[in-house]
Scaffold this motif. Sequence first.
Motif, PDB file in Angstrom:
ATOM      1  N   ASN A 223      27.287   2.312  17.993  1.00 38.93           N
ATOM      2  CA  ASN A 223      26.172   2.013  17.086  1.00 38.93           C
ATOM      3  C   ASN A 223      26.308   0.644  16.449  1.00 38.93           C
ATOM      4  O   ASN A 223      25.302   0.033  16.065  1.00 38.93           O
ATOM      5  N   GLY A 228      22.533   0.555  16.067  1.00 36.20           N
ATOM      6  CA  GLY A 228      22.038   1.883  15.697  1.00 36.20           C
ATOM      7  C   GLY A 228      22.593   2.329  14.356  1.00 36.20           C
ATOM      8  O   GLY A 228      23.269   3.368  14.249  1.00 36.20           O
ATOM      9  N   SER A 231      21.617   5.771  12.929  1.00 35.79           N
ATOM     10  CA  SER A 231      22.314   6.813  13.703  1.00 35.79           C
ATOM     11  C   SER A 231      23.754   6.957  13.238  1.00 35.79           C
ATOM     12  O   SER A 231      24.277   8.072  13.136  1.00 35.79           O
ATOM     13  N   GLN A 235      25.236  10.316  11.652  1.00 33.61           N
ATOM     14  CA  GLN A 235      26.430  10.954  12.215  1.00 33.61           C
ATOM     15  C   GLN A 235      27.451  11.242  11.123  1.00 33.61           C
ATOM     16  O   GLN A 235      28.098  12.310  11.123  1.00 33.61           O
ATOM     17  N   HIS A 263      18.059  10.102   9.348  1.00 35.45           N
ATOM     18  CA  HIS A 263      17.642  10.179  10.754  1.00 35.45           C
ATOM     19  C   HIS A 263      17.318  11.636  11.085  1.00 35.45           C
ATOM     20  O   HIS A 263      18.216  12.440  11.336  1.00 35.45           O
ATOM     21  N   PHE A 266      18.831  13.936  13.976  1.00 35.79           N
ATOM     22  CA  PHE A 266      20.147  14.572  13.923  1.00 35.79           C
ATOM     23  C   PHE A 266      20.085  16.012  13.435  1.00 35.79           C
ATOM     24  O   PHE A 266      21.037  16.766  13.622  1.00 35.79           O
ATOM     25  N   THR A 383      14.783  11.745  22.420  1.00 39.83           N
ATOM     26  CA  THR A 383      15.654  10.599  22.644  1.00 39.83           C
ATOM     27  C   THR A 383      16.122  10.629  24.094  1.00 39.83           C
ATOM     28  O   THR A 383      15.563  11.375  24.906  1.00 39.83           O
ATOM     29  N   ARG A 387      22.335   9.161  24.493  1.00 33.15           N
ATOM     30  CA  ARG A 387      22.585   9.119  23.054  1.00 33.15           C
ATOM     31  C   ARG A 387      23.137  10.443  22.544  1.00 33.15           C
ATOM     32  O   ARG A 387      23.966  10.464  21.629  1.00 33.15           O
TER      33      ARG A 387
END
Length: 581
Positions: A223, A228, A231, A235, A263, A266, A383, A387
């Motif tokens: 990322n 990203g 993301s 995470q 996000h 997720f 997505t 990913r």
Amino acid sequence: MNLDIICSDIILAFCAICITTGTGGGFVFFFLKERDLLTRIILSFVFGFVLLSLSGILAYFLSLSPVLLQVCIIIPGCILLCIAWRRTPGYLLPDRWDKAVLILTGVYILVLIGIFSTIILWRAGDLLVHASIVRMILDGASVPVSIYPLGSAWEYYPKGFHYYTAFFTHFFPLEQTITIIPVLITAITSLLLYCIVRKYYPGWCATAAFILACFCFPQHYDNLIWGGYPSAAAQMLFVAIILALILKERIVILLLAGLVVTHTRFLIYLAPVLVVWIGNEWMIRKEILKKERIYILIGAGLLILTVICIPLMLSATSYIFWTFSDKTMATEFITKWVFILLAIPGILIAYYRFFAMERLALAWIAGLCMVVLLVDSEILIITTATRVIAQLYLPLAFFAALALSYMTWQLRETHIRTILSILLIIVGIGSMGAVFMSYSNSFALPEDDYQAMQWLRDQPFPQPVCINTDPTGNLVYPLTGIPVSDPVLIPKPHSSPAGSWSGITSLIISDPTNPEILNHTANLPFHPVLLYISSISRSDPDYRPPFFNVYDGEYTDVNISALGERYEIIYDKGAAIIALS
């Protein structure tokens, strides 16, 4: 390597960690029952990130200044932390493993600060979008917040990370914050994994899991390479939610709210993991199924899903089949996932032991594999499969650490584990540095363009606008605050139908001598109208930027010598800046 930049980045990292941890620490230390001090500190950072993000978003809905509301959250959080620290004695102080992991976290952060100090600005992937959104927040522009699928792509684009980063950009340059803040977030993700494993296993196994996740799996810093950043933040929250559920703490509700605005995608990753994990634990607690039958149940579910998805994957553009049917792609995939070879013995050990941490990690992998199959077969269009697959590195890091722990168990009294840890760290840092430096030529902002933008920022123009003829020119807005004619994702500056940006830009690229250009610009509510031609367009018009297929950015040189007298070249040092009269 610029020592001034390194020192400034270290100060930024220190301030961000202290302020964020202080903001969340008051609430975490006051309300959490967990006695382990390191776990409290790490969760304090995550909780502080959520509070600063949500307060910034709340400021948007209340039409207030985000930084004002964020300061109103920081001050009570720090006061609560001081009160809670005195009122709650008996913390479990960090042991030698905790201290070793904290030192290694510092090493990881310093290595990446050193790498990024050699680069003016990393401009790969979505960094341009993130930098532009942060600039809009700083400028007080309207940055709408929504949740997919409500509203347009611009409205539901995740913005929790941007409101958090914008706070620190009030005090540090944007080119620093947009690079260093994501480094801190990825470091915290590895620490969260360490805290999870430490709840079930002795220190070395948890430390090995941290080393493997932080240094060895390249997915950890993917990322950072591709920009990203939301993301990476999501995470971190993903892992924090799992830790909060293990600790049975109620802050999981606010963490979920933070995940939604950071996000939303997720949540789809998290749902099957929690369903498999919690369902598994419930069946064991109620003694509904024995261990072997639970394996059969989960395996049968994955098998049925695979059978359903395979025909669709064959007919669609499947990442899995496409990767392994191409020799080059398969080799690249195996190279990126080489440490999975260590994880396979760990998975076999977990199969026979089936202890609590093993059950969690197996559920983690099973849940994500379900999402991979659904995404790759295009049943779930959220997505790309690659990913989702990248999220597997965290449970795989645990399984690899479990395998190493068993392999070295008989020699635990010797220095073999220390030597092995040092080797993993050296290999990890070496491969990480090699990956970043291999991209630096194509992903770094050229010195000539950076100097041109700094010069442009210092000019006392009344209400300028910049026509950018290539993707590098897009960085004029985040670095100077001057709007550009062709930004990525964010709204374009106001224009009249007679002076549409697409028409002006295409005319300049095709024929800069066309008199219609000045007729178009005369109708624009800006003065002056500037033309930015990057050093890349002038030196290498055939250059193709990173993510060329995504953003369709082209580099085309404009013949400056053919411009008429109504064009004034006001800057010409590698990059060129031209004023249209």
